[in-house]
Design a protein around this motif. Sequence first.
Motif, PDB file in Angstrom:
ATOM      1  N   ASP A   2     -28.118  20.687 -19.952  1.00 34.01           N
ATOM      2  CA  ASP A   2     -27.045  21.683 -19.881  1.00 34.01           C
ATOM      3  C   ASP A   2     -27.452  22.979 -20.573  1.00 34.01           C
ATOM      4  N   LEU A   3     -27.153  24.085 -19.907  1.00 36.60           N
ATOM      5  CA  LEU A   3     -27.437  25.397 -20.468  1.00 36.60           C
ATOM      6  C   LEU A   3     -26.616  25.671 -21.727  1.00 36.60           C
ATOM      7  N   ALA A   4     -25.523  24.945 -21.892  1.00 35.95           N
ATOM      8  CA  ALA A   4     -24.702  25.114 -23.090  1.00 35.95           C
ATOM      9  C   ALA A   4     -25.430  24.674 -24.351  1.00 35.95           C
ATOM     10  N   ASP A   5     -26.524  23.926 -24.207  1.00 29.82           N
ATOM     11  CA  ASP A   5     -27.292  23.497 -25.379  1.00 29.82           C
ATOM     12  C   ASP A   5     -28.063  24.645 -26.019  1.00 29.82           C
ATOM     13  N   VAL A   6     -28.261  25.729 -25.274  1.00 30.00           N
ATOM     14  CA  VAL A   6     -29.044  26.861 -25.779  1.00 30.00           C
ATOM     15  C   VAL A   6     -28.143  27.738 -26.648  1.00 30.00           C
ATOM     16  N   VAL A   7     -28.512  27.876 -27.910  1.00 28.50           N
ATOM     17  CA  VAL A   7     -27.725  28.663 -28.853  1.00 28.50           C
ATOM     18  C   VAL A   7     -28.221  30.105 -28.837  1.00 28.50           C
ATOM     19  N   GLY A   8     -27.282  31.044 -28.720  1.00 27.71           N
ATOM     20  CA  GLY A   8     -27.662  32.451 -28.702  1.00 27.71           C
ATOM     21  C   GLY A   8     -28.457  32.789 -27.450  1.00 27.71           C
ATOM     22  N   GLN A   9     -29.400  33.716 -27.594  1.00 30.09           N
ATOM     23  CA  GLN A   9     -30.309  34.127 -26.520  1.00 30.09           C
ATOM     24  C   GLN A   9     -29.569  34.550 -25.261  1.00 30.09           C
ATOM     25  N   ALA A  10     -28.659  35.514 -25.419  1.00 30.09           N
ATOM     26  CA  ALA A  10     -27.913  36.008 -24.266  1.00 30.09           C
ATOM     27  C   ALA A  10     -28.848  36.597 -23.217  1.00 30.09           C
ATOM     28  N   ALA A  11     -29.894  37.295 -23.658  1.00 35.14           N
ATOM     29  CA  ALA A  11     -30.830  37.894 -22.704  1.00 35.14           C
ATOM     30  C   ALA A  11     -31.580  36.815 -21.935  1.00 35.14           C
ATOM     31  N   GLY A  12     -31.975  35.747 -22.616  1.00 33.92           N
ATOM     32  CA  GLY A  12     -32.677  34.656 -21.952  1.00 33.92           C
ATOM     33  C   GLY A  12     -31.793  33.928 -20.966  1.00 33.92           C
ATOM     34  N   ARG A  13     -30.543  33.692 -21.332  1.00 34.33           N
ATOM     35  CA  ARG A  13     -29.608  33.030 -20.415  1.00 34.33           C
ATOM     36  C   ARG A  13     -29.362  33.898 -19.183  1.00 34.33           C
ATOM     37  N   ARG A  14     -29.238  35.194 -19.388  1.00 32.64           N
ATOM     38  CA  ARG A  14     -29.034  36.102 -18.254  1.00 32.64           C
ATOM     39  C   ARG A  14     -30.254  36.099 -17.347  1.00 32.64           C
ATOM     40  N   ALA A  15     -31.440  36.086 -17.932  1.00 37.72           N
ATOM     41  CA  ALA A  15     -32.658  36.069 -17.119  1.00 37.72           C
ATOM     42  C   ALA A  15     -32.749  34.799 -16.289  1.00 37.72           C
ATOM     43  N   VAL A  16     -32.369  33.666 -16.857  1.00 36.89           N
ATOM     44  CA  VAL A  16     -32.383  32.409 -16.105  1.00 36.89           C
ATOM     45  C   VAL A  16     -31.404  32.478 -14.936  1.00 36.89           C
ATOM     46  N   GLU A  17     -30.236  33.060 -15.165  1.00 33.79           N
ATOM     47  CA  GLU A  17     -29.238  33.186 -14.096  1.00 33.79           C
ATOM     48  C   GLU A  17     -29.749  34.078 -12.974  1.00 33.79           C
ATOM     49  N   VAL A  18     -30.332  35.217 -13.324  1.00 32.60           N
ATOM     50  CA  VAL A  18     -30.861  36.131 -12.311  1.00 32.60           C
ATOM     51  C   VAL A  18     -32.031  35.489 -11.571  1.00 32.60           C
ATOM     52  N   ALA A  19     -32.909  34.796 -12.311  1.00 36.98           N
ATOM     53  CA  ALA A  19     -34.046  34.133 -11.669  1.00 36.98           C
ATOM     54  C   ALA A  19     -33.572  33.088 -10.664  1.00 36.98           C
ATOM     55  N   ALA A  20     -32.548  32.323 -11.032  1.00 34.00           N
ATOM     56  CA  ALA A  20     -32.035  31.294 -10.124  1.00 34.00           C
ATOM     57  C   ALA A  20     -31.362  31.905  -8.902  1.00 34.00           C
ATOM     58  N   ALA A  21     -30.633  33.000  -9.091  1.00 34.29           N
ATOM     59  CA  ALA A  21     -29.896  33.611  -7.978  1.00 34.29           C
ATOM     60  C   ALA A  21     -30.825  34.227  -6.950  1.00 34.29           C
ATOM     61  N   GLY A  22     -31.947  34.791  -7.406  1.00 34.07           N
ATOM     62  CA  GLY A  22     -32.830  35.482  -6.465  1.00 34.07           C
ATOM     63  C   GLY A  22     -34.150  34.814  -6.206  1.00 34.07           C
ATOM     64  N   GLY A  23     -34.426  33.663  -6.854  1.00 28.08           N
ATOM     65  CA  GLY A  23     -35.709  32.993  -6.676  1.00 28.08           C
ATOM     66  C   GLY A  23     -36.853  33.740  -7.318  1.00 28.08           C
ATOM     67  N   HIS A  24     -36.605  34.442  -8.441  1.00 28.70           N
ATOM     68  CA  HIS A  24     -37.609  35.288  -9.077  1.00 28.70           C
ATOM     69  C   HIS A  24     -38.446  34.500 -10.087  1.00 28.70           C
ATOM     70  N   HIS A  25     -39.691  34.933 -10.272  1.00 29.96           N
ATOM     71  CA  HIS A  25     -40.545  34.387 -11.319  1.00 29.96           C
ATOM     72  C   HIS A  25     -40.135  34.979 -12.667  1.00 29.96           C
ATOM     73  N   LEU A  26     -40.410  34.250 -13.746  1.00 30.32           N
ATOM     74  CA  LEU A  26     -39.879  34.597 -15.060  1.00 30.32           C
ATOM     75  C   LEU A  26     -40.942  34.410 -16.129  1.00 30.32           C
ATOM     76  N   PHE A  27     -40.999  35.362 -17.064  1.00 26.91           N
ATOM     77  CA  PHE A  27     -41.905  35.274 -18.214  1.00 26.91           C
ATOM     78  C   PHE A  27     -41.059  35.395 -19.485  1.00 26.91           C
ATOM     79  N   LEU A  28     -41.127  34.367 -20.328  1.00 27.85           N
ATOM     80  CA  LEU A  28     -40.382  34.339 -21.588  1.00 27.85           C
ATOM     81  C   LEU A  28     -41.371  34.431 -22.740  1.00 27.85           C
ATOM     82  N   ALA A  29     -41.174  35.394 -23.620  1.00 30.38           N
ATOM     83  CA  ALA A  29     -42.029  35.538 -24.789  1.00 30.38           C
ATOM     84  C   ALA A  29     -41.163  35.504 -26.036  1.00 30.38           C
ATOM     85  N   GLY A  30     -41.621  34.804 -27.054  1.00 30.34           N
ATOM     86  CA  GLY A  30     -40.859  34.722 -28.294  1.00 30.34           C
ATOM     87  C   GLY A  30     -41.488  33.741 -29.253  1.00 30.34           C
TER      88      GLY A  30
END
Length: 506
Positions: free
Chosen positions: A190-218
Amino acid sequence: MTLARTWSVGLAGVHGAMVEVEVDMANGVPHVALVGLPDAVVRQSVDRVRAAVTNVGASFPQRRITIGLSPASMPKQGSGFDLALAAAVLAASGTVPRESVDQLVFLGELGLDGSVRGIRGVLPAVLAAARAGHRQVIVPAANAEEAALVERLEVLAARDLGGVLAHLAGRERLSAHVRGTPPELPPPPDLADVVGQAAGRRAVEVAAAGGHHLFLAGPPGAGKTMLAERLPGVLPPLGEHAALEVTAIHSVAGTLPPGAPLVTRPTFEAPHHSATMAALIGGGSGQIRPGAICRAHRGVLFLDEAPEFPRAVLDTLRQPLERGQVTIHRAAGAATFPCRAQLVLAANPCPCASAAGDTACTCSPLERRRYRSRLSGPLLDRIDLRVDLPPVTRAAWLDGMAAPETTAEVARRVAGARAAAAERLAGTGLSVNSQVPGRLLRERWAVPRSSLALAERALERGALSVRGFDRVLRVAWTVADLAGRTVPGPDEVAEALGMRLQRVAA
């Protein structure tokens, strides 16, 4: 001279090809000749068949036997021809009627005790048999549920060679296999397990909606792996055609889950950074197997600690990511696998990977630059979304106690955005924004120039390549679909540009 023939199926990638098994029996010194480009496993099948026939109480003919596998120019690989060879030999010897095997398709490996053992690639083999007009196929009992996914022919499940011979002789018929009720799958992470990281959650949503590749750095503990693992749960379930396509790949790879042969959810592959080129793309010295990117077809390929992968291995992903398929060439032939997967890369910002971020980093600028250069520019240019994840602060952790959005809530918005994109792309053969060619973006679905001012300035100063500009447009359309807009505006373009030009691109 006595001649009998029956059928089996050979595989080239995830595509099956019918193989006619012919047996000619003549007087002479007892000998078995196997022709038709068999590999070592197929050549050894003669000994397995002889032992299996004897151990089920039948008699293996002591005559001059020639076995032909046609078409002769196609390489034959694997142990799946055993059952067809045994049936054809015994039909030629008169143990079973020759007409009983004329139109049957046999798949299965024989044990020395006569047991019929499961094999890989049953689904694409049965699909090939159905396309060729066959109506019955005998498969190992272990593969019967998988074979029954094809509804256009009757599947007979065999546990041992004795039962097959009794069926062919008309003494005791094998019953047609009926598909069971698929087991209930456990819920995805569940995505609810992820604490904070609003930008990361938004990126996952956009990636899923459009089939985009994603790079996460941190830094470590920022949630990169958690976000990547939850992306498949946000993606829509696989349709019937996509499910069969993915199941066929996993059938050939031998990675189908027991008891649930039909893959209905997007898959998740996460190879270790020590994976070889063959493990990632596919290959093998014998039968060509699909690699991790092929097994992630219609799902997610996650490469954690991406800079630790050999650069040459990562760069082999560039062409498959563009084309959505990979062709592997070997001296004996070639195999093509679909691989339209979403790539998710995760990386620490520097070699020391301090959990406190830049404030505690001990790396020199040269070390940081060298670490990032392990990911080539051409590969990064194919990544639509690039997001920096900061360390999770105490305030963000406390805010996370207030029930963040669940995977189901985000998945509903993703499904709505994909439906809007599918309606817009109807008739083009495309389904998601990430697949739209740049020419169509500029000609058929042109974004108003007033909305592109920021992106045009980034292109002019060299921060974006032309390919990167097109990718910003694709992401902007996805953001607009999520917002329910009919065309991207300045805000959507700005958000898309911001998710591409973050510090990870440096």
